[in-house]
Design a protein around this motif. Structure first.
Motif, PDB file in Angstrom:
ATOM      1  N   ALA A  66      -9.095  -7.012   4.350  1.00  0.00           N
ATOM      2  CA  ALA A  66      -9.576  -6.035   5.320  1.00  0.00           C
ATOM      3  C   ALA A  66      -8.409  -5.291   5.968  1.00  0.00           C
ATOM      4  CB  ALA A  66     -10.429  -6.721   6.384  1.00  0.00           C
ATOM      5  N   MET A  67      -7.327  -6.017   6.265  1.00  0.00           N
ATOM      6  CA  MET A  67      -6.135  -5.395   6.833  1.00  0.00           C
ATOM      7  C   MET A  67      -5.536  -4.385   5.864  1.00  0.00           C
ATOM      8  SD  MET A  67      -4.768  -9.006   8.352  1.00  0.00           S
ATOM      9  CE  MET A  67      -3.099  -8.561   8.831  1.00  0.00           C
ATOM     10  N   THR A  68      -5.574  -4.703   4.567  1.00  0.00           N
ATOM     11  CA  THR A  68      -5.077  -3.775   3.547  1.00  0.00           C
ATOM     12  C   THR A  68      -5.877  -2.484   3.566  1.00  0.00           C
ATOM     13  OG1 THR A  68      -4.265  -5.566   2.134  1.00  0.00           O
ATOM     14  CG2 THR A  68      -4.751  -3.475   1.053  1.00  0.00           C
ATOM     15  N   GLY A  69      -7.192  -2.601   3.726  1.00  0.00           N
ATOM     16  CA  GLY A  69      -8.015  -1.403   3.821  1.00  0.00           C
ATOM     17  C   GLY A  69      -7.684  -0.565   5.041  1.00  0.00           C
ATOM     18  N   THR A  70      -7.439  -1.227   6.171  1.00  0.00           N
ATOM     19  CA  THR A  70      -7.061  -0.514   7.391  1.00  0.00           C
ATOM     20  C   THR A  70      -5.721   0.199   7.214  1.00  0.00           C
ATOM     21  OG1 THR A  70      -8.284  -2.059   8.800  1.00  0.00           O
ATOM     22  CG2 THR A  70      -6.497  -0.822   9.839  1.00  0.00           C
ATOM     23  N   VAL A 105       0.832  -1.212   0.000  1.00  0.00           N
ATOM     24  CA  VAL A 105       0.000   0.000   0.000  1.00  0.00           C
ATOM     25  C   VAL A 105       0.860   1.253   0.000  1.00  0.00           C
ATOM     26  CG1 VAL A 105      -1.785   1.286   1.253  1.00  0.00           C
ATOM     27  CG2 VAL A 105      -1.863  -1.222   1.194  1.00  0.00           C
ATOM     28  N   GLY A 106       1.941   1.240   0.775  1.00  0.00           N
ATOM     29  CA  GLY A 106       2.756   2.441   0.895  1.00  0.00           C
ATOM     30  C   GLY A 106       3.603   2.739  -0.325  1.00  0.00           C
ATOM     31  N   GLY A 107       4.054   1.700  -1.033  1.00  0.00           N
ATOM     32  CA  GLY A 107       4.885   1.914  -2.208  1.00  0.00           C
ATOM     33  C   GLY A 107       6.098   2.773  -1.895  1.00  0.00           C
ATOM     34  N   ASP A 108       6.412   3.676  -2.806  1.00  0.00           N
ATOM     35  CA  ASP A 108       7.591   4.523  -2.660  1.00  0.00           C
ATOM     36  C   ASP A 108       7.375   5.683  -1.695  1.00  0.00           C
ATOM     37  OD1 ASP A 108       8.955   2.968  -4.480  1.00  0.00           O
ATOM     38  OD2 ASP A 108       8.331   4.186  -6.200  1.00  0.00           O
ATOM     39  N   ALA A 109       6.169   5.806  -1.163  1.00  0.00           N
ATOM     40  CA  ALA A 109       5.883   6.934  -0.280  1.00  0.00           C
ATOM     41  C   ALA A 109       6.232   6.643   1.172  1.00  0.00           C
ATOM     42  CB  ALA A 109       4.399   7.321  -0.383  1.00  0.00           C
ATOM     43  N   VAL A 110       6.610   5.395   1.469  1.00  0.00           N
ATOM     44  CA  VAL A 110       6.920   5.046   2.849  1.00  0.00           C
ATOM     45  C   VAL A 110       8.248   4.304   2.933  1.00  0.00           C
ATOM     46  CG1 VAL A 110       4.458   4.873   3.389  1.00  0.00           C
ATOM     47  CG2 VAL A 110       5.750   2.802   2.822  1.00  0.00           C
ATOM     48  N   TYR A 163      -1.868   5.967  -1.928  1.00  0.00           N
ATOM     49  CA  TYR A 163      -2.224   4.825  -1.098  1.00  0.00           C
ATOM     50  C   TYR A 163      -3.493   4.149  -1.612  1.00  0.00           C
ATOM     51  CZ  TYR A 163       1.136   7.112   2.024  1.00  0.00           C
ATOM     52  OH  TYR A 163       2.261   7.695   2.536  1.00  0.00           O
ATOM     53  N   ALA A 164      -4.445   4.937  -2.070  1.00  0.00           N
ATOM     54  CA  ALA A 164      -5.684   4.361  -2.599  1.00  0.00           C
ATOM     55  C   ALA A 164      -5.412   3.543  -3.858  1.00  0.00           C
ATOM     56  CB  ALA A 164      -6.692   5.469  -2.886  1.00  0.00           C
ATOM     57  N   ALA A 165      -4.571   4.070  -4.748  1.00  0.00           N
ATOM     58  CA  ALA A 165      -4.265   3.359  -5.992  1.00  0.00           C
ATOM     59  C   ALA A 165      -3.498   2.068  -5.715  1.00  0.00           C
ATOM     60  CB  ALA A 165      -3.467   4.268  -6.923  1.00  0.00           C
ATOM     61  N   ASN A 166      -2.512   2.145  -4.819  1.00  0.00           N
ATOM     62  CA  ASN A 166      -1.740   0.949  -4.485  1.00  0.00           C
ATOM     63  C   ASN A 166      -2.613  -0.105  -3.802  1.00  0.00           C
ATOM     64  OD1 ASN A 166       0.552   2.094  -5.543  1.00  0.00           O
ATOM     65  ND2 ASN A 166       1.407   2.720  -3.573  1.00  0.00           N
ATOM     66  N   ALA A 167      -3.510   0.355  -2.927  1.00  0.00           N
ATOM     67  CA  ALA A 167      -4.400  -0.587  -2.241  1.00  0.00           C
ATOM     68  C   ALA A 167      -5.323  -1.276  -3.233  1.00  0.00           C
ATOM     69  CB  ALA A 167      -5.218   0.148  -1.181  1.00  0.00           C
ATOM     70  N   GLU A 168      -5.790  -0.546  -4.219  1.00  0.00           N
ATOM     71  CA  GLU A 168      -6.661  -1.148  -5.227  1.00  0.00           C
ATOM     72  C   GLU A 168      -5.941  -2.280  -5.961  1.00  0.00           C
ATOM     73  OE1 GLU A 168      -9.433   0.175  -9.069  1.00  0.00           O
ATOM     74  OE2 GLU A 168      -8.313   1.680  -7.927  1.00  0.00           O
ATOM     75  N   LEU A 169      -4.678  -2.050  -6.316  1.00  0.00           N
ATOM     76  CA  LEU A 169      -3.893  -3.096  -6.973  1.00  0.00           C
ATOM     77  C   LEU A 169      -3.673  -4.293  -6.043  1.00  0.00           C
ATOM     78  CD1 LEU A 169      -1.152  -0.923  -8.753  1.00  0.00           C
ATOM     79  CD2 LEU A 169      -3.003  -2.197  -9.857  1.00  0.00           C
ATOM     80  N   ALA A 170      -3.362  -4.016  -4.792  1.00  0.00           N
ATOM     81  CA  ALA A 170      -3.130  -5.094  -3.833  1.00  0.00           C
ATOM     82  C   ALA A 170      -4.400  -5.908  -3.612  1.00  0.00           C
ATOM     83  CB  ALA A 170      -2.631  -4.515  -2.504  1.00  0.00           C
ATOM     84  N   LEU A 171      -5.534  -5.231  -3.512  1.00  0.00           N
ATOM     85  CA  LEU A 171      -6.799  -5.926  -3.299  1.00  0.00           C
ATOM     86  C   LEU A 171      -7.170  -6.798  -4.491  1.00  0.00           C
ATOM     87  CD1 LEU A 171      -8.785  -3.057  -1.567  1.00  0.00           C
ATOM     88  CD2 LEU A 171      -8.092  -5.220  -0.517  1.00  0.00           C
ATOM     89  N   ALA A 172      -6.851  -6.324  -5.684  1.00  0.00           N
ATOM     90  CA  ALA A 172      -7.118  -7.134  -6.881  1.00  0.00           C
ATOM     91  C   ALA A 172      -6.283  -8.419  -6.847  1.00  0.00           C
ATOM     92  CB  ALA A 172      -6.817  -6.321  -8.138  1.00  0.00           C
ATOM     93  N   SER A 173      -5.022  -8.310  -6.434  1.00  0.00           N
ATOM     94  CA  SER A 173      -4.162  -9.485  -6.339  1.00  0.00           C
ATOM     95  C   SER A 173      -4.672 -10.463  -5.276  1.00  0.00           C
ATOM     96  CB  SER A 173      -2.728  -9.070  -6.000  1.00  0.00           C
ATOM     97  OG  SER A 173      -2.150  -8.341  -7.054  1.00  0.00           O
ATOM     98  N   LEU A 174      -5.101  -9.927  -4.150  1.00  0.00           N
ATOM     99  CA  LEU A 174      -5.604 -10.783  -3.081  1.00  0.00           C
ATOM    100  C   LEU A 174      -6.930 -11.441  -3.458  1.00  0.00           C
ATOM    101  CD1 LEU A 174      -4.685  -8.488  -0.067  1.00  0.00           C
ATOM    102  CD2 LEU A 174      -3.722 -10.746  -0.529  1.00  0.00           C
TER     103      LEU A 174
END
Length: 282
Positions: A183-187, A57-62, A203-214
């Motif tokens: 759900a943890m990804t959303g949190t 979720v954090g990608g290069d921003a964290v 963070y929203a864009a990265n989470a969307e990609l992660a959720l699609a993979s999950l």
């Protein structure tokens, strides 16, 4: 499907769960830290599987710092002075809770850190300790994930400062159900966005990609499990860790070598080993 092939399928699924998403694979993640590496949000995470979800979720921003590295045991982990420094410099601290990190309260107190603590298991449908997932809510195999929003309370995922950050009354191994990982990804997404609103879109864009993979992973496991006869959907593990997997995907936990959800329990007696062997043979 023979037992060896099924073992490979389960292993592959668990590996995918820990790696699914853009941050861990190094592809697709977006990030726009304010001032290069120095401008990244400093995030501390208690163990490596949760760190993968945060990195996705954090990608290069964290910048993610892990306290218990891959291959380590969160139950028996002994923090070092370096770990105090990590927490002291963090803007956010992501933890599993539910007694999974029994050393964390003392470590956090010793650090005098101002980092916000985010308990990613808050709001999940938890399994009581020792119930081994027999309360099955997933008979139809359709799952119970809803794009990472359904289990977390408004995405806050943060613990009350006065609360004990782990009750020890529930099974903490929640990530073995992919819907819980979603759900943890959303949190995680919501916590990062709250602390770092300038990068909320990232963070929203990265989470969307992660959720699609999950989501794809969950569907894969359901499909593969359906190929295994119901009377062969049985698990034996070293200690009691797969209750959420069993509940979600329709398995029975036949027994465990250690009669505990923690690796801190003593070695099993000869009688306990004999009883486990009998259960496996039954």
């Amino acid at each position: 499907m023979d037992s060896r092939r099924w073992a490979r399928v389960v292993t592959f699924a668990v590996l995918l769960m820990t790696l699914a998403g853009p941050g861990a694979t190094g592809t697709g993640a977006q990030g726009s830290p304010a001032a290069g590496a120095e401008g990244r949000l400093e995030v501390a995470v208690t163990f490596s599987i949760l760190a993968d979800l945060v990195a996705n979720v954090g990608g290069d921003a964290v910048t993610v710092s892990v306290l218990v590295p891959a291959g380590g045991d969160a139950h028996t982990f002994e923090p070092s002075p370096d770990d105090i420094t990590v927490i002291e410099g963090a803007d956010l601290l992501f933890e599993n809770g539910l007694g999974f990190e029994p050393w964390l309260d003392d470590l956090y107190g010793a650090s005098a850190s101002a980092a916000e603590r985010v308990v990613v298991t808050e709001g999940l449908d938890l399994i009581e300790a020792g119930s081994e997932g027999e309360d099955d809510h997933s008979e139809d195999g359709n799952g119970h994930a809803d794009e990472g929003d359904g289990h977390a309370d408004e995405g806050d995922g943060q613990a009350d400062d006065d609360d004990d950050h782990g009750d020890g009354e529930h099974d903490p191994h929640v990530w073995h159900d992919v819907a819980n990982a979603m759900a943890m990804t959303g949190t995680i997404r919501d916590a990062l966005s709250r602390v770092d609103p300038a990068n909320a879109a990232t963070y929203a864009a990265n989470a969307e990609l992660a959720l699609a993979s999950l989501t794809a992973l969950d569907a894969f496991v359901v499909t593969e499990v359906a190929k295994l006869p119901e009377d062969r959907r049985k698990l034996v593990t070293s200690h009691d860790t797969f209750a959420y997997f069993a509940r979600r995907y329709g398995f029975e936990v036949v027994g465990t070598a250690l009669s505990s959800m923690s690796t801190e329990s003593g070695d099993p007696s000869a009688q306990q080993i004999a009883e486990l062997v009998d259960a496996i043979d039954a």
